[in-house]
Design an enzyme around this catalytic site. Structure first.
Site, PDB file in Angstrom:
ATOM      1  N   CYS A  42      68.557  85.530  29.348  1.00  0.00           N
ATOM      2  CA  CYS A  42      69.589  86.551  29.183  1.00  0.00           C
ATOM      3  C   CYS A  42      70.926  86.034  29.723  1.00  0.00           C
ATOM      4  O   CYS A  42      70.971  85.216  30.635  1.00  0.00           O
ATOM      5  CB  CYS A  42      69.185  87.828  29.930  1.00  0.00           C
ATOM      6  SG  CYS A  42      70.325  89.209  29.649  1.00  0.00           S
ATOM      7  N   ASP A  44      72.922  87.651  31.459  1.00  0.00           N
ATOM      8  CA  ASP A  44      73.186  88.303  32.752  1.00  0.00           C
ATOM      9  C   ASP A  44      73.587  87.274  33.819  1.00  0.00           C
ATOM     10  O   ASP A  44      72.881  86.296  34.050  1.00  0.00           O
ATOM     11  CB  ASP A  44      71.922  89.062  33.188  1.00  0.00           C
ATOM     12  CG  ASP A  44      72.189  90.004  34.357  1.00  0.00           C
ATOM     13  OD1 ASP A  44      72.678  89.524  35.403  1.00  0.00           O
ATOM     14  OD2 ASP A  44      71.922  91.202  34.222  1.00  0.00           O
ATOM     15  N   ARG A  46      73.461  87.237  36.873  1.00  0.00           N
ATOM     16  CA  ARG A  46      72.608  87.105  38.067  1.00  0.00           C
ATOM     17  C   ARG A  46      71.393  86.218  37.846  1.00  0.00           C
ATOM     18  O   ARG A  46      70.677  85.894  38.778  1.00  0.00           O
ATOM     19  CB  ARG A  46      72.145  88.501  38.523  1.00  0.00           C
ATOM     20  CG  ARG A  46      73.301  89.405  38.910  1.00  0.00           C
ATOM     21  CD  ARG A  46      72.848  90.847  38.995  1.00  0.00           C
ATOM     22  NE  ARG A  46      72.446  91.366  37.683  1.00  0.00           N
ATOM     23  CZ  ARG A  46      71.977  92.601  37.478  1.00  0.00           C
ATOM     24  NH1 ARG A  46      71.849  93.436  38.483  1.00  0.00           N
ATOM     25  NH2 ARG A  46      71.646  92.996  36.264  1.00  0.00           N
ATOM     26  N   HIS A  98      64.327  89.414  32.410  1.00  0.00           N
ATOM     27  CA  HIS A  98      64.472  89.814  33.813  1.00  0.00           C
ATOM     28  C   HIS A  98      64.425  91.325  33.935  1.00  0.00           C
ATOM     29  O   HIS A  98      64.919  92.043  33.072  1.00  0.00           O
ATOM     30  CB  HIS A  98      65.786  89.265  34.395  1.00  0.00           C
ATOM     31  CG  HIS A  98      67.013  89.846  33.786  1.00  0.00           C
ATOM     32  ND1 HIS A  98      67.770  90.816  34.412  1.00  0.00           N
ATOM     33  CD2 HIS A  98      67.613  89.635  32.586  1.00  0.00           C
ATOM     34  CE1 HIS A  98      68.792  91.151  33.629  1.00  0.00           C
ATOM     35  NE2 HIS A  98      68.718  90.450  32.513  1.00  0.00           N
ATOM     36  N   CYS A 101      67.271  94.471  33.181  1.00  0.00           N
ATOM     37  CA  CYS A 101      68.091  93.943  32.072  1.00  0.00           C
ATOM     38  C   CYS A 101      68.868  95.070  31.387  1.00  0.00           C
ATOM     39  O   CYS A 101      68.285  96.040  30.902  1.00  0.00           O
ATOM     40  CB  CYS A 101      67.199  93.240  31.051  1.00  0.00           C
ATOM     41  SG  CYS A 101      68.127  92.485  29.696  1.00  0.00           S
TER      42      CYS A 101
END
Ligand code: CO
Length: 212
Positions: A42, A44, A46, A98, A101
């Site tokens: 992803c 993302d 993080r 994750h 998400c």
């Protein structure tokens, strides 16, 4: 220091540190890549593929998008998968989702998100495929986590459907496909242990591309 400028300062520090432990680090880096892994994760901010796995530059070929998706008609992920398998000969293809998400969360909500609609529909399709399982989970957070896992599993299946994967695996027994989930509450990387061989054999009954 302003965060933008800090990036370049960090870069200079990184060069010094790398060259301190290995004078020829950048010389070797420029020679070419030979990664064992294709990582599809992803976008993302993080979820940092290299940092959480301790992999070094050159060890992981990376593709990221919203919701770690491998849609059947997506030219972008298809090109990445094709190149990684047919030219880089990676040994492992990983789809990493994750918990927490935003893409998966949005797909669970009744909301019009414009251009994101057709993209996130891929996740709604995963929900529809596994509706019986998911609807049985009463606790919303648990249902959300299960959808994250099932989404990873379905994207793995989408990879197994490709000619590049089938051809390479039948001829060279690589790569194998893995599904992972990153839990940012603990930092744990969870291997979903998807049954690659069984999925491949089942998939080939329908998605046989005659590559053997
Ligand atoms: Co995400």
């Amino acid at each position: 220091m302003e965060q933008y400028k800090k990036v370049f300062e960090n870069n200079r520090i990184w060069i010094k540190e790398r060259e301190k432990s290995n004078k020829a680090f950048f010389h070797h880096l420029a020679q070419g890549q030979n990664p064992d892994f294709l990582y599809i994760g992803c976008s993302d901010s993080r979820v940092s593929a290299e940092e959480m796995t301790g992999t070094q530059p050159g060890q992981m070929f990376v593709h990221r998008n919203v919701g770690n998706l491998v849609p059947n008609t997506d030219l972008n992920s298809a090109a990445v998968i094709n190149y990684a398998i047919s030219y880089l000969h990676v040994k492992h293809v990983v789809v990493c989702g994750h918990y927490g998400c935003g893409g998966v969360k949005a797909a669970m909500e009744a909301k019009d998100l414009g251009i994101l609609n057709p993209w996130l529909r891929n996740i709604r399709d995963v929900y529809r495929l596994h509706q019986d399982t998911l609807d049985k989970i009463k606790e919303e957070e648990e249902r959300y986590k299960k959808l994250v896992e099932l989404n990873v599993q379905e994207q793995c299946i989408n990879i197994i459907k490709t000619a590049a994967l089938q051809k390479s695996y039948l001829q060279h027994a690589v790569p194998t496909v893995h599904g992972w989930v990153f839990d940012m509450h603990t930092g744990n990387l969870i291997d979903l242990n998807i049954d690659f061989e069984t999925i491949l054999h089942r998939i080939q009954k329908i998605y046989d591309l005659g590559t053997h």
